[in-house]
Write a protein that holds these residues in place. Structure first.
Motif: not given
Lengths: 126, 650
Positions: B75-86
């Motif tokens: 969707r070409l969203l310019n939103v930072p995407f951070i994995f927060v994972t175990g």
């Protein structure tokens, strides 16, 4: 012998120049005939003329023109006018200008002689 | 106060969400998280709300973080995407960053979360900034392009060698050429062939000299029409003064060019008209007395154009009777301040007289000074013609007059008195000769013969008079009634004009010729025209319309009709009109119409009158065609001028 008075006739009409001089001679006048005013002015007979019988309407210089010219030259010859244009206004006008008489064609012998005598008398008075 | 960070958190464990929020809060970042744990929930969330940051767990019971990242990327969203994972192995971590994830933080090491978020937000902000300036640049480029495309003209650029590399949309619309076909030298095919070489060499000289310049040439429109353009080119130099580019603008000047052409044409036309119509123009400043003459003025007045004090020369050439009047008008012109007309005459050196018409128009110049512009025209020929016409007319009038009774009787009297005088004088002489002693027989015979001759002469006059009024054969020639009519109309024209009569000629073409006496028929026509004009003299409540018509009437006549809008005729009096000595005019002799009728009857024709349906009367005559009707090509061999001369010499 009595010297005949010279009467000059000026008219462009040829038949008049034939007939009128003959009659005048019969009446005892010496006569010279001229076909135009210019011819008369140029002629030697001008000075000897005692009476001028003059047509009014002529080609070139008219009768009244000749009359004026003679007055201008102080050569006052008694004048009897003639005209075939039978207009009754003409005669008084001519008399006013100093003409002795104005005869309306056709005129009788007696009218002619009366006019001539009046003309010749007028010179004798002066 | 910092705004609350809006977070979309993909996480099945709400405790972890709380933990993350608290960690952020501890790091000074207030946040508001929306937790989702299914694909549907995630898609719905990003569709409905705008988020500053996305956190995602790597594995969820029914969804996974990598799929969520793919959706965001898609969707070409310019939103930072951070994995927060175990847990996350090294390979999946690299894979996630490769796919566009901003970072990854292990739940076991949440201390990295705050710096990671701060970096992500900073980077996102930078990206947004870049995008905004890119957008602004794009918008301003678009705006510039719109402006360039809206300009009334073709905007173009070319490289230093003169190869065109850009042209605006207006060019493409005009030429019908695509940009690709126009660049380089492609545009040259639209240059009008006569202009192409000159334009090419001019453009070459600009490239060579590096100077800006402009040139006019014709360019072809898409529909094949050529229009004039003014082409301007300006070089652009770099800091070292080397030309890097040329910019240009071509403006459509076709309309201006055309009006220039039209102006030139009209000036040429005016000059030619002046020459042809022998009209000169004079401009004069009434205050300074300064004047300018057109060439024709000099030639009309026959004054040397190099002469000093031309006005003085002109004044000296004026006819003495006109001089003071013209001087007066010139002196008064600056106080008069009104248009005026000033016809005058000038005497040429060789004694020729010229008639000049002058019409002056008063105007004021920019300084408010009085000026006049005058047109002068040599009307000598017209005047001479008018005078000749007037003479002819008076001669014609004379012809009519001598047929009137008064003049006739005077003429008859003279003709008869001369021979009568001779008869009486000769008869008197004859009597005297016979009465003399001895009688002069020879002379008497001669005078008697003359008496007879003069008698015959008088008799001849009477015979001629009788012949004049008797039915004699007319002098016949073939004649065109139209032409005869036109000649009479020409003679009567100014008379009719003087009476404000509107004349309408309705002459039937190719009228057959008739045979007759041209002069007599023209007298009839003139008589009818003048009668009609007289009949309209007192008319004021309607137009004075005079219609002269010719036509052919069955079977073998031509007819001339003169119709007026005058006082008209009473039907019961019509026949009386044609009786000699009957007249309705106070100064009329009453013989015009009777003579006219006898002339027409001698032509075997008929002359009649009738009242009009409306006001006025109609007079007409018709004349039969000759029995051996001639073919038209043996048309009247008498030129019109002969007829006029014939009238004049009567």
């Amino acid at each position: 012998m009595k010297v005949r008075s010279l009467v000059s006739v000026v008219d462009d009409d040829e038949s008049l120049r034939e007939s009128l001089p003959d009659l005048l001679r019969e009446c005892g006048f010496a006569v010279e005939a001229f076909s135009s005013a210019e011819e008369f002015l140029a002629s030697d007979f001008r000075d000897q003329t005692e009476c001028l019988i003059l047509d009014i309407a002529m080609p070139g210089m008219s009768g009244p023109d000749l009359h004026s010219e003679l007055i201008r030259r102080h050569q006052e010859i008694p004048i009897v006018f003639m005209t075939a244009h039978g207009d009754s206004n003409v005669r008084p006008r001519m008399l006013e200008r100093g003409a002795v008489e104005c005869l309306l064609k056709p005129f009788s012998e007696s009218d002619l002689l009366r006019a001539l005598n009046a003309a010749l008398d007028s010179t004798k008075l002066t | 106060m910092k705004p609350v960070l809006r977070i979309l958190h993909l996480e099945d464990d709400s405790t972890d969400v709380d933990l993350v929020r608290e960690t952020l809060a501890a790091g000074g970042i207030a946040s508001d998280a929306t937790r989702v744990d299914t694909q549907a929930g995630f898609v719905a969330a990003i569709a409905s709300g705008s988020f500053d940051l996305i956190f995602a767990d790597y594995t969820l019971p029914s969804f996974d973080g990598m799929s969520a990242l793919a959706i965001v990327q898609q969707r070409l969203l310019n939103v930072p995407f951070i994995f927060v994972t175990g847990t996350l192995g090294e390979e999946p971590a690299i894979e996630a960053l490769k796919l566009g994830a901003t970072d990854y933080v292990f739940k076991t090491r949440l201390s990295r979360l705050v710096p990671s978020v701060q970096r992500a937000l900073r980077e996102a902000e930078e990206r947004n900034e870049l995008k905004r300036s890119e957008d602004a640049l794009r918008a301003s480029e678009e705006q510039l392009r719109t402006i360039i495309d809206c300009l009334e003209g073709f905007v173009w650029s070319a490289n230093a060698d003169g190869e065109v590399d850009f042209l605006n949309q207006k060019w493409c619309d005009y030429s019908g050429l695509s940009l690709r076909d126009s660049v380089g030298q492609g545009w040259r095919c639209t240059v009008y062939s006569e202009d192409a070489d000159a334009l090419a060499s001019y453009w070459g000289s600009l490239l060579h000299s590096g100077q800006p310049g402009e040139y006019e040439a014709r360019l072809r429109r898409f529909d094949g029409v050529y229009r004039w353009f003014l082409m301007r080119a300006v070089p652009i130099r770099d800091v070292g003064g080397i030309i890097t580019k040329w910019y240009g603008l071509n403006i459509d000047i076709d309309d201006r060019k055309r009006s220039e052409d039209a102006l030139q044409r009209s000036e040429r036309f005016l000059a030619e008209t002046r020459r042809l119509s022998l009209t000169g123009g004079i401009w004069r400043n009434a205050v300074t007395g300064k004047s300018i003459w057109s060439e024709e003025v000099y030639s009309i007045y026959e004054i040397d154009p190099s002469a000093q004090s031309k006005v003085e020369i002109l004044l000296n050439k004026l006819h003495p009777e006109d001089r003071s009047r013209v001087k007066d008008a010139m002196d008064r012109s600056h106080t008069l301040a009104a248009d005026f007309e000033l016809p005058h005459r000038v005497l040429m050196a060789d004694g020729r007289l010229k008639y000049i018409d002058l019409v002056a128009h008063i105007t004021r110049n920019a300084e408010g000074e009085l000026e006049y512009i005058a047109a002068i025209q040599d009307v000598t020929e017209r005047k001479v013609a008018e005078q000749a016409l007037n003479r002819l007319r008076s001669e014609l009038a004379h012809v009519s007059r001598v047929t009137s009774l008064g003049a006739l009787t005077a003429s008859i009297a003279h003709e008869v008195n001369q021979p009568l005088s001779g008869i009486i004088t000769n008869a008197s002489t004859c009597l005297r000769m016979l009465a003399a002693s001895p009688p002069n027989i020879e002379g008497a015979l001669e005078t008697a013969r003359r008496t007879i001759r003069d008698g015959n002469r008088a008799s001849d006059v009477i015979k001629r008079l009788r012949a004049m009024f008797s039915k004699q054969e007319v002098m016949t020639e073939s004649l065109d009634l139209n032409e005869a009519t036109r000649e009479v109309v020409a003679l009567a024209f100014s008379e009719l004009e003087k009476e404000s009569v509107v004349l309408r000629l309705e002459l039937t073409k190719e009228l057959p010729l008739i045979k007759g006496d041209r002069v007599q028929l023209q007298q009839v026509i003139l008589n009818l025209l003048l009668n009609s004009a007289d009949a309209m003299k007192a008319i004021t409540d309607r137009p004075k319309l005079l219609v002269v018509r010719t036509d052919r009437v069955p079977e073998d006549h031509v007819r001339l009709t003169v119709q007026d809008t005058g006082v008209g005729v009473e039907p019961q009096r019509i026949d009386k009109l044609f009786e000699a000595f009957y007249t309705t005019k106070p100064d009329g002799m009453g013989i015009g119409l009777s003579v006219s009728r006898s002339i027409i009857e001698r032509h075997h024709g008929r002359l009649w009158a009738e009242p009009n349906d409306g006001p006025g009367a109609t007079f007409a005559f018709c004349i039969p065609l000759p029995v051996d009707s001639m073919p038209l090509d043996i048309a009247c061999d008498t030129p019109s001028t002969n007829a006029v001369r014939a009238i004049g010499s009567l």
